[in-house]
Write a protein that holds these residues in place. Structure first.
Motif, PDB file in Angstrom:
ATOM      1  N   THR A 169       0.828  -1.203   0.000  1.00 39.86           N
ATOM      2  CA  THR A 169       0.000   0.000   0.000  1.00 39.86           C
ATOM      3  C   THR A 169       0.867   1.260   0.000  1.00 39.86           C
ATOM      4  OG1 THR A 169      -0.091   0.164   2.396  1.00 39.86           O
ATOM      5  CG2 THR A 169      -1.773  -1.193   1.353  1.00 39.86           C
ATOM      6  N   GLU A 195      -6.258   7.467   1.050  1.00 34.77           N
ATOM      7  CA  GLU A 195      -6.713   6.559  -0.006  1.00 34.77           C
ATOM      8  C   GLU A 195      -6.862   5.146   0.543  1.00 34.77           C
ATOM      9  OE1 GLU A 195      -4.802   8.228  -4.134  1.00 34.77           O
ATOM     10  OE2 GLU A 195      -3.418   7.619  -2.567  1.00 34.77           O
ATOM     11  N   THR A 196      -5.848   4.714   1.280  1.00 33.34           N
ATOM     12  CA  THR A 196      -5.881   3.354   1.826  1.00 33.34           C
ATOM     13  C   THR A 196      -7.085   3.176   2.746  1.00 33.34           C
ATOM     14  OG1 THR A 196      -3.482   3.262   1.728  1.00 33.34           O
ATOM     15  CG2 THR A 196      -4.551   1.650   3.140  1.00 33.34           C
ATOM     16  N   GLU A 223      -9.912   4.848   2.816  1.00 36.95           N
ATOM     17  CA  GLU A 223     -11.180   4.879   2.068  1.00 36.95           C
ATOM     18  C   GLU A 223     -11.402   3.571   1.314  1.00 36.95           C
ATOM     19  OE1 GLU A 223     -12.188   8.411  -0.323  1.00 36.95           O
ATOM     20  OE2 GLU A 223     -10.724   9.499   0.871  1.00 36.95           O
ATOM     21  N   ILE A 224     -10.336   3.048   0.737  1.00 31.66           N
ATOM     22  CA  ILE A 224     -10.472   1.803  -0.037  1.00 31.66           C
ATOM     23  C   ILE A 224     -10.808   0.643   0.890  1.00 31.66           C
ATOM     24  CG2 ILE A 224      -9.186   0.115  -1.429  1.00 31.66           C
ATOM     25  CD1 ILE A 224      -7.701   2.648  -2.616  1.00 31.66           C
ATOM     26  N   LYS A 280     -13.432  -8.879  -1.490  1.00 32.66           N
ATOM     27  CA  LYS A 280     -12.931  -7.498  -1.619  1.00 32.66           C
ATOM     28  C   LYS A 280     -12.886  -7.005  -3.056  1.00 32.66           C
ATOM     29  CE  LYS A 280      -9.953  -7.573   2.431  1.00 32.66           C
ATOM     30  NZ  LYS A 280      -8.588  -7.517   2.918  1.00 32.66           N
ATOM     31  N   SER A 312     -13.780  -3.123  -6.559  1.00 31.04           N
ATOM     32  CA  SER A 312     -12.775  -2.665  -7.536  1.00 31.04           C
ATOM     33  C   SER A 312     -13.053  -1.266  -8.078  1.00 31.04           C
ATOM     34  CB  SER A 312     -12.736  -3.602  -8.754  1.00 31.04           C
ATOM     35  OG  SER A 312     -12.391  -4.876  -8.357  1.00 31.04           O
ATOM     36  N   GLU A 336     -15.168   1.043  -7.083  1.00 26.68           N
ATOM     37  CA  GLU A 336     -15.176   2.051  -6.019  1.00 26.68           C
ATOM     38  C   GLU A 336     -13.748   2.458  -5.650  1.00 26.68           C
ATOM     39  OE1 GLU A 336     -18.081   0.200  -3.479  1.00 26.68           O
ATOM     40  OE2 GLU A 336     -17.930   1.929  -2.133  1.00 26.68           O
ATOM     41  N   ALA A 337     -12.886   1.455  -5.529  1.00 26.46           N
ATOM     42  CA  ALA A 337     -11.498   1.725  -5.127  1.00 26.46           C
ATOM     43  C   ALA A 337     -10.769   2.534  -6.199  1.00 26.46           C
ATOM     44  CB  ALA A 337     -10.774   0.395  -4.876  1.00 26.46           C
ATOM     45  N   ILE A 348     -11.822   6.056  -6.011  1.00 26.47           N
ATOM     46  CA  ILE A 348     -11.208   6.762  -4.874  1.00 26.47           C
ATOM     47  C   ILE A 348      -9.835   7.299  -5.295  1.00 26.47           C
ATOM     48  CG2 ILE A 348     -10.159   6.400  -2.591  1.00 26.47           C
ATOM     49  CD1 ILE A 348     -12.613   4.456  -2.073  1.00 26.47           C
ATOM     50  N   VAL A 396      -3.619  -0.872  -5.154  1.00 27.70           N
ATOM     51  CA  VAL A 396      -5.040  -1.149  -4.927  1.00 27.70           C
ATOM     52  C   VAL A 396      -5.304  -2.641  -5.096  1.00 27.70           C
ATOM     53  CG1 VAL A 396      -7.383  -0.749  -5.774  1.00 27.70           C
ATOM     54  CG2 VAL A 396      -5.787   1.161  -5.622  1.00 27.70           C
ATOM     55  N   LEU A 403      -7.034  -5.265  -2.445  1.00 26.25           N
ATOM     56  CA  LEU A 403      -8.270  -5.992  -2.767  1.00 26.25           C
ATOM     57  C   LEU A 403      -8.015  -7.478  -3.036  1.00 26.25           C
ATOM     58  CD1 LEU A 403     -10.083  -3.390  -5.058  1.00 26.25           C
ATOM     59  CD2 LEU A 403     -10.257  -3.689  -2.584  1.00 26.25           C
TER      60      LEU A 403
END
Ligand code: FES
Length: 159
Positions: free
Chosen positions: A4, A11-12, A14-15, A25, A29, A31-32, A35, A51, A55
């Protein structure tokens, strides 16, 4: 290496919060990716790899999702991305003419960004507003029943 590492703490966080809503997870995808795009304007390779790590997907899998979903930008774009629908209803109702006028006004073709970084012009498939064709999208905003007279307004609003 910390997978990460390339992502900011924001960002991390929120994801991971988005991924929590799904048993798998990878369902988060898009959504991430959104972000990352919200924070950076586009999704660079390094960020995509990070990301994917979060995930529990391979970078190639996530890249396929990003490629399929054409509102995720994998190259740097301008402050305003003008998405020009080139599907059939818009095409029949003069989308080409609108796009050509925009290209003339901005001095760029499809896939290009103005030298001042203000605008990028990109093609997009049907935006789901065919009854209001021709249609453009800038940010979250749909520009419906576009005609040449609205181009000034669009450029003024996003100038
Ligand atoms: Fe352009 Fe559907 S064809 S919105």
């Amino acid at each position: 290496m910390n997978e990460t590492g390339i992502l900011s703490e924001h960002e991390t966080a929120e994801i991971l919060a988005a991924a929590e809503h799904y048993p798998d997870k990878s369902a988060a995808s898009i959504e991430a990716l959104k972000i990352v795009q919200k924070h950076r304007g586009w999704v660079p390779d390094d960020a995509l790899k990070s990301v994917a790590g979060l995930l529990e997907m391979s970078p190639d899998e996530l890249d396929s999702v990003a490629t399929f979903y054409n509102l995720i930008f994998r190259k740097p774009v301008g402050k305003n991305v003008v998405l020009c629908c080139d599907s059939v209803s818009c095409w029949i109702l003069g989308a080409d003419r609108i796009r050509e006028r925009l290209s003339e006004r901005l001095g760029i073709g499809l896939g290009e960004t103005t030298a001042d970084g203000r605008y990028t012009l990109l093609p997009i498939v049907c935006l789901g507003a065919c009854d209001r064709a021709p249609v453009l999208m800038v940010g979250e905003e749909l520009w419906e029943n576009m005609d040449e007279s609205k181009i000034d307004e669009l450029l003024k609003r996003h100038g």
